[in-house]
Scaffold this motif. Structure first.
Motif, PDB file in Angstrom:
ATOM      1  N   TRP A   9      42.787  -0.106  79.348  1.00  0.00           N
ATOM      2  CA  TRP A   9      42.374   1.302  79.411  1.00  0.00           C
ATOM      3  C   TRP A   9      40.867   1.429  79.599  1.00  0.00           C
ATOM      4  O   TRP A   9      40.404   2.274  80.349  1.00  0.00           O
ATOM      5  CB  TRP A   9      42.794   2.044  78.160  1.00  0.00           C
ATOM      6  CG  TRP A   9      44.270   2.321  78.069  1.00  0.00           C
ATOM      7  CD1 TRP A   9      45.212   2.140  79.046  1.00  0.00           C
ATOM      8  CD2 TRP A   9      44.972   2.806  76.945  1.00  0.00           C
ATOM      9  NE1 TRP A   9      46.456   2.480  78.588  1.00  0.00           N
ATOM     10  CE2 TRP A   9      46.345   2.901  77.305  1.00  0.00           C
ATOM     11  CE3 TRP A   9      44.601   3.159  75.657  1.00  0.00           C
ATOM     12  CZ2 TRP A   9      47.313   3.358  76.419  1.00  0.00           C
ATOM     13  CZ3 TRP A   9      45.572   3.614  74.781  1.00  0.00           C
ATOM     14  CH2 TRP A   9      46.908   3.711  75.164  1.00  0.00           C
ATOM     15  N   ALA A  10      40.098   0.579  78.905  1.00  0.00           N
ATOM     16  CA  ALA A  10      38.638   0.659  78.977  1.00  0.00           C
ATOM     17  C   ALA A  10      38.125   0.412  80.389  1.00  0.00           C
ATOM     18  O   ALA A  10      37.118   0.993  80.805  1.00  0.00           O
ATOM     19  CB  ALA A  10      38.014  -0.351  78.008  1.00  0.00           C
ATOM     20  N   TYR A  11      38.821  -0.443  81.126  1.00  0.00           N
ATOM     21  CA  TYR A  11      38.366  -0.807  82.465  1.00  0.00           C
ATOM     22  C   TYR A  11      39.293  -0.311  83.569  1.00  0.00           C
ATOM     23  O   TYR A  11      39.153  -0.711  84.723  1.00  0.00           O
ATOM     24  CB  TYR A  11      38.150  -2.322  82.549  1.00  0.00           C
ATOM     25  CG  TYR A  11      36.976  -2.713  81.696  1.00  0.00           C
ATOM     26  CD1 TYR A  11      35.677  -2.446  82.124  1.00  0.00           C
ATOM     27  CD2 TYR A  11      37.146  -3.269  80.443  1.00  0.00           C
ATOM     28  CE1 TYR A  11      34.592  -2.756  81.332  1.00  0.00           C
ATOM     29  CE2 TYR A  11      36.064  -3.578  79.640  1.00  0.00           C
ATOM     30  CZ  TYR A  11      34.787  -3.313  80.095  1.00  0.00           C
ATOM     31  OH  TYR A  11      33.704  -3.598  79.299  1.00  0.00           O
ATOM     32  N   ARG A  36      33.085  -1.418  74.561  1.00  0.00           N
ATOM     33  CA  ARG A  36      33.721  -0.445  75.452  1.00  0.00           C
ATOM     34  C   ARG A  36      35.215  -0.327  75.151  1.00  0.00           C
ATOM     35  O   ARG A  36      35.779   0.767  75.181  1.00  0.00           O
ATOM     36  CB  ARG A  36      33.514  -0.806  76.918  1.00  0.00           C
ATOM     37  CG  ARG A  36      34.084   0.264  77.861  1.00  0.00           C
ATOM     38  CD  ARG A  36      33.798  -0.017  79.316  1.00  0.00           C
ATOM     39  NE  ARG A  36      32.413  -0.111  79.632  1.00  0.00           N
ATOM     40  CZ  ARG A  36      31.624   0.933  79.948  1.00  0.00           C
ATOM     41  NH1 ARG A  36      32.113   2.149  79.955  1.00  0.00           N
ATOM     42  NH2 ARG A  36      30.355   0.737  80.251  1.00  0.00           N
ATOM     43  N   ALA A  37      35.858  -1.447  74.841  1.00  0.00           N
ATOM     44  CA  ALA A  37      37.293  -1.442  74.571  1.00  0.00           C
ATOM     45  C   ALA A  37      37.618  -1.050  73.129  1.00  0.00           C
ATOM     46  O   ALA A  37      38.774  -0.774  72.817  1.00  0.00           O
ATOM     47  CB  ALA A  37      37.884  -2.815  74.881  1.00  0.00           C
TER      48      ALA A  37
END
Length: 75
Positions: free
Chosen positions: A54-56, A27-28
């Motif tokens: 940013w991903a989370y 995801r990242a």
């Protein structure tokens, strides 16, 4: 001492259904070994910290909380 808030990261990752280091890394957009090292207490590069944040949707201030050093006490 600088540390990432891995509990917050786990919470945010679980909310998105990411329960493994591999899922978090995908995801990242970073290497799984970076995620593993983060959970072992290592600090990744700013680029990787930013990618995780940013991903989370975690602010950098929350992901890397300020820890007050105590005078005369080693961290």
């Amino acid at each position: 001492m600088l540390r990432l808030d891995t509990e917050l990261l786990k919470e945010k990752a679980n909310a998105k259904g990411d329960t493994t280091h591999d899922q978090i890394a995908r995801r990242a957009g970073i290497d799984r070994s970076v995620v593993t090292r983060v959970f072992m207490g290592n600090i990744p590069t700013l680029v990787n910290v930013t990618a995780i944040a940013w991903a989370y949707e975690i602010s950098l201030d929350d992901l890397v909380p300020k820890v007050e050093a105590k005078v005369g006490v080693p961290a």
